[in-house]
Design a protein around this motif. Sequence first.
Motif, PDB file in Angstrom:
ATOM      1  N   GLN A   1     -23.491  10.482  30.157  1.00 35.70           N
ATOM      2  CA  GLN A   1     -24.468  11.325  30.843  1.00 35.70           C
ATOM      3  C   GLN A   1     -25.880  10.733  30.835  1.00 35.70           C
ATOM      4  OE1 GLN A   1     -23.662  14.530  32.431  1.00 35.70           O
ATOM      5  NE2 GLN A   1     -21.760  13.337  32.265  1.00 35.70           N
ATOM      6  N   GLY A   2     -26.043   9.592  30.176  1.00 29.14           N
ATOM      7  CA  GLY A   2     -27.368   8.993  30.086  1.00 29.14           C
ATOM      8  C   GLY A   2     -28.305   9.747  29.175  1.00 29.14           C
ATOM      9  N   TRP A   3     -27.756  10.450  28.196  1.00 28.04           N
ATOM     10  CA  TRP A   3     -28.554  11.231  27.252  1.00 28.04           C
ATOM     11  C   TRP A   3     -28.833  10.387  26.007  1.00 28.04           C
ATOM     12  CZ3 TRP A   3     -24.625  15.802  27.642  1.00 28.04           C
ATOM     13  CH2 TRP A   3     -24.879  16.526  28.819  1.00 28.04           C
ATOM     14  N   ARG A   4     -30.094  10.224  25.676  1.00 32.96           N
ATOM     15  CA  ARG A   4     -30.487   9.516  24.458  1.00 32.96           C
ATOM     16  C   ARG A   4     -31.394  10.433  23.643  1.00 32.96           C
ATOM     17  NH1 ARG A   4     -29.779   4.513  22.716  1.00 32.96           N
ATOM     18  NH2 ARG A   4     -31.176   3.718  21.077  1.00 32.96           N
ATOM     19  N   PRO A   5     -30.864  11.128  22.661  1.00 36.25           N
ATOM     20  CA  PRO A   5     -31.653  12.131  21.940  1.00 36.25           C
ATOM     21  C   PRO A   5     -32.809  11.529  21.141  1.00 36.25           C
ATOM     22  CG  PRO A   5     -29.285  12.411  21.545  1.00 36.25           C
ATOM     23  CD  PRO A   5     -29.463  11.090  22.211  1.00 36.25           C
ATOM     24  N   GLU A   6     -33.958  12.173  21.240  1.00 39.98           N
ATOM     25  CA  GLU A   6     -35.071  11.863  20.352  1.00 39.98           C
ATOM     26  C   GLU A   6     -34.804  12.454  18.971  1.00 39.98           C
ATOM     27  OE1 GLU A   6     -39.745  12.574  20.798  1.00 39.98           O
ATOM     28  OE2 GLU A   6     -38.660  14.406  20.284  1.00 39.98           O
ATOM     29  N   ALA A   7     -34.137  13.621  18.960  1.00 44.46           N
ATOM     30  CA  ALA A   7     -33.835  14.310  17.709  1.00 44.46           C
ATOM     31  C   ALA A   7     -32.523  15.059  17.863  1.00 44.46           C
ATOM     32  CB  ALA A   7     -34.954  15.275  17.335  1.00 44.46           C
ATOM     33  N   ILE A   8     -31.861  15.288  16.734  1.00 47.98           N
ATOM     34  CA  ILE A   8     -30.642  16.087  16.704  1.00 47.98           C
ATOM     35  C   ILE A   8     -30.866  17.246  15.749  1.00 47.98           C
ATOM     36  CG2 ILE A   8     -28.159  16.140  16.283  1.00 47.98           C
ATOM     37  CD1 ILE A   8     -28.110  13.110  16.633  1.00 47.98           C
ATOM     38  N   LEU A   9     -30.690  18.454  16.250  1.00 53.92           N
ATOM     39  CA  LEU A   9     -30.765  19.669  15.438  1.00 53.92           C
ATOM     40  C   LEU A   9     -29.337  20.130  15.195  1.00 53.92           C
ATOM     41  CD1 LEU A   9     -32.331  22.041  14.142  1.00 53.92           C
ATOM     42  CD2 LEU A   9     -32.375  23.114  16.419  1.00 53.92           C
ATOM     43  N   SER A  10     -28.985  20.350  13.932  1.00 52.20           N
ATOM     44  CA  SER A  10     -27.594  20.620  13.597  1.00 52.20           C
ATOM     45  C   SER A  10     -27.485  21.693  12.529  1.00 52.20           C
ATOM     46  CB  SER A  10     -26.919  19.337  13.103  1.00 52.20           C
ATOM     47  OG  SER A  10     -27.644  18.820  11.978  1.00 52.20           O
ATOM     48  N   HIS A  11     -26.281  22.243  12.399  1.00 50.29           N
ATOM     49  CA  HIS A  11     -26.026  23.275  11.402  1.00 50.29           C
ATOM     50  C   HIS A  11     -24.760  22.945  10.620  1.00 50.29           C
ATOM     51  CE1 HIS A  11     -24.206  27.297  10.229  1.00 50.29           C
ATOM     52  NE2 HIS A  11     -25.292  27.198   9.487  1.00 50.29           N
ATOM     53  N   SER A  12     -24.823  23.096   9.318  1.00 49.16           N
ATOM     54  CA  SER A  12     -23.662  23.010   8.425  1.00 49.16           C
ATOM     55  C   SER A  12     -22.908  21.696   8.627  1.00 49.16           C
ATOM     56  CB  SER A  12     -22.770  24.231   8.640  1.00 49.16           C
ATOM     57  OG  SER A  12     -21.814  24.364   7.618  1.00 49.16           O
ATOM     58  N   ALA A  13     -21.601  21.755   8.938  1.00 49.98           N
ATOM     59  CA  ALA A  13     -20.820  20.533   9.129  1.00 49.98           C
ATOM     60  C   ALA A  13     -21.322  19.716  10.312  1.00 49.98           C
ATOM     61  CB  ALA A  13     -19.345  20.869   9.312  1.00 49.98           C
ATOM     62  N   GLY A  14     -22.020  20.357  11.246  1.00 54.19           N
ATOM     63  CA  GLY A  14     -22.588  19.625  12.373  1.00 54.19           C
ATOM     64  C   GLY A  14     -23.604  18.581  11.940  1.00 54.19           C
ATOM     65  N   THR A  15     -24.186  18.763  10.735  1.00 53.63           N
ATOM     66  CA  THR A  15     -25.167  17.795  10.261  1.00 53.63           C
ATOM     67  C   THR A  15     -24.506  16.474   9.893  1.00 53.63           C
ATOM     68  OG1 THR A  15     -26.607  19.561   9.466  1.00 53.63           O
ATOM     69  CG2 THR A  15     -26.971  17.371   8.542  1.00 53.63           C
ATOM     70  N   ALA A  16     -23.287  16.517   9.385  1.00 55.11           N
ATOM     71  CA  ALA A  16     -22.572  15.268   9.112  1.00 55.11           C
ATOM     72  C   ALA A  16     -22.358  14.494  10.405  1.00 55.11           C
ATOM     73  CB  ALA A  16     -21.230  15.569   8.439  1.00 55.11           C
ATOM     74  N   ILE A  17     -22.008  15.202  11.477  1.00 54.85           N
ATOM     75  CA  ILE A  17     -21.840  14.553  12.776  1.00 54.85           C
ATOM     76  C   ILE A  17     -23.180  13.996  13.253  1.00 54.85           C
ATOM     77  CG2 ILE A  17     -21.105  14.873  15.167  1.00 54.85           C
ATOM     78  CD1 ILE A  17     -19.369  17.214  14.192  1.00 54.85           C
ATOM     79  N   ALA A  18     -24.254  14.764  13.048  1.00 50.63           N
ATOM     80  CA  ALA A  18     -25.581  14.323  13.472  1.00 50.63           C
ATOM     81  C   ALA A  18     -25.998  13.037  12.762  1.00 50.63           C
ATOM     82  CB  ALA A  18     -26.604  15.423  13.201  1.00 50.63           C
ATOM     83  N   LEU A  19     -25.726  12.957  11.472  1.00 47.02           N
ATOM     84  CA  LEU A  19     -26.090  11.756  10.723  1.00 47.02           C
ATOM     85  C   LEU A  19     -25.292  10.546  11.194  1.00 47.02           C
ATOM     86  CD1 LEU A  19     -26.409  13.260   7.141  1.00 47.02           C
ATOM     87  CD2 LEU A  19     -28.278  12.473   8.610  1.00 47.02           C
ATOM     88  N   ARG A  20     -24.018  10.739  11.459  1.00 48.19           N
ATOM     89  CA  ARG A  20     -23.212   9.641  11.983  1.00 48.19           C
ATOM     90  C   ARG A  20     -23.706   9.228  13.354  1.00 48.19           C
ATOM     91  NH1 ARG A  20     -21.908   6.488   9.713  1.00 48.19           N
ATOM     92  NH2 ARG A  20     -20.077   7.047   8.503  1.00 48.19           N
ATOM     93  N   LEU A  21     -24.049  10.209  14.204  1.00 46.76           N
ATOM     94  CA  LEU A  21     -24.575   9.901  15.534  1.00 46.76           C
ATOM     95  C   LEU A  21     -25.910   9.162  15.456  1.00 46.76           C
ATOM     96  CD1 LEU A  21     -23.889  13.114  17.655  1.00 46.76           C
ATOM     97  CD2 LEU A  21     -23.083  10.801  18.163  1.00 46.76           C
ATOM     98  N   SER A  22     -26.723   9.511  14.459  1.00 47.18           N
ATOM     99  CA  SER A  22     -28.025   8.847  14.340  1.00 47.18           C
ATOM    100  C   SER A  22     -27.851   7.349  14.182  1.00 47.18           C
ATOM    101  CB  SER A  22     -28.811   9.422  13.161  1.00 47.18           C
ATOM    102  OG  SER A  22     -28.305   8.959  11.913  1.00 47.18           O
ATOM    103  N   LYS A  23     -26.785   6.940  13.521  1.00 47.00           N
ATOM    104  CA  LYS A  23     -26.509   5.515  13.354  1.00 47.00           C
ATOM    105  C   LYS A  23     -25.898   4.913  14.614  1.00 47.00           C
ATOM    106  CE  LYS A  23     -24.808   2.313   9.850  1.00 47.00           C
ATOM    107  NZ  LYS A  23     -24.215   2.211   8.490  1.00 47.00           N
ATOM    108  N   LEU A  24     -25.004   5.661  15.250  1.00 46.58           N
ATOM    109  CA  LEU A  24     -24.349   5.162  16.451  1.00 46.58           C
ATOM    110  C   LEU A  24     -25.317   5.041  17.624  1.00 46.58           C
ATOM    111  CD1 LEU A  24     -21.005   7.193  16.384  1.00 46.58           C
ATOM    112  CD2 LEU A  24     -21.291   4.764  15.878  1.00 46.58           C
ATOM    113  N   MET A  25     -26.266   6.005  17.725  1.00 46.55           N
ATOM    114  CA  MET A  25     -27.148   6.082  18.888  1.00 46.55           C
ATOM    115  C   MET A  25     -28.582   5.641  18.598  1.00 46.55           C
ATOM    116  SD  MET A  25     -25.125   7.272  21.275  1.00 46.55           S
ATOM    117  CE  MET A  25     -26.301   7.692  22.553  1.00 46.55           C
ATOM    118  N   GLY A  26     -28.898   5.351  17.338  1.00 48.57           N
ATOM    119  CA  GLY A  26     -30.263   4.978  17.001  1.00 48.57           C
ATOM    120  C   GLY A  26     -31.244   6.122  17.110  1.00 48.57           C
ATOM    121  N   THR A  27     -30.763   7.361  16.869  1.00 45.32           N
ATOM    122  CA  THR A  27     -31.623   8.540  16.963  1.00 45.32           C
ATOM    123  C   THR A  27     -32.661   8.532  15.854  1.00 45.32           C
ATOM    124  OG1 THR A  27     -29.804   9.793  17.931  1.00 45.32           O
ATOM    125  CG2 THR A  27     -31.647  11.066  17.051  1.00 45.32           C
ATOM    126  N   ALA A  28     -33.902   8.890  16.218  1.00 42.26           N
ATOM    127  CA  ALA A  28     -35.012   8.755  15.273  1.00 42.26           C
ATOM    128  C   ALA A  28     -35.072   9.872  14.240  1.00 42.26           C
ATOM    129  CB  ALA A  28     -36.330   8.709  16.038  1.00 42.26           C
TER     130      ALA A  28
END
Length: 284
Positions: A98-125
């Motif tokens: 979709q051409g989405w490159r997040p500046e930030a990821i807001l997450s809850h509970s187990a979603g935060t583990a996914i967010a941290l993994r995504l931060s490495k995969l996508m270079g999220t700040a």
Amino acid sequence: MDWTHDLPTWSLPRLSRRVSVSPHRWHVQESGEGPLILLLPGSGSSVHTWRAMIPALSERHRVVALDLPGQGFTRSPLGTRSGLEEMAADIAKLLRDQGWRPEAILSHSAGTAIALRLSKLMGTATVIGINPALDKFQGVAGWLFPLIARALAISPLTAMIFTASATPERSRRLIEGTGSKLDDEGLDYYARLMRDRAHVNGTLNMMARWSLETLLSELPTLEARTLYLTGARDLAVPPDVATRASERMQLAETRRLEGVGHLAHEEDPERILLEIRDYLPSVG
């Protein structure tokens, strides 16, 4: 959840659309313009958990929220793609498509583990995690819980038994068991999810395949600025879980919020927004 029957009375349905990126048919909600913030729910939840946050955040940001594979309105034919690594890889694939490159990821509970993994995969700040579930099960639960979840997930009777007993009162007891108190609207969303057979099976598949060992070992190498917001009344994930995780990370901090539980962002969204705005000035 049925797209035709259930979506019109779900939260913010005007923002919803389907995006097919193999192997899932994703449900996403999109609003606003500006730097992108990605919103990830916890296990067993859906985009409804952000219903008070999306309008406020989208005043100065482009906001994208999604349902996890097999949960809410996201259809997933392969339950085997429900583990942490698989979900993160598939969400990264969706973002690239979709051409989405997040500046930030807001997450809850187990979603935060996914967010941290995504931060490495996508270079999220930046990653902001609300009551992050970043701990392994201890003792017997460490091996017994995944085995039980797998057994439940492969039985076609499991969801039928669970959903048959899903009532508003049971939803209230479940939510209060996490240390949170929601209004009737919030309780109704969770009761509807609990009555949905596909959603329950999707949640069980996620539980059965969940493993944090690799992520936890890599916490010291993660470079994203990270803020953990913990509810002092959280009975589902003890606040010290976030503290221990942040102590092992390069650029992480934890803020403890009194008077709220596991669903702090649904109990007191204004307070969570204040914390986000303080940490992420571009939210304003």
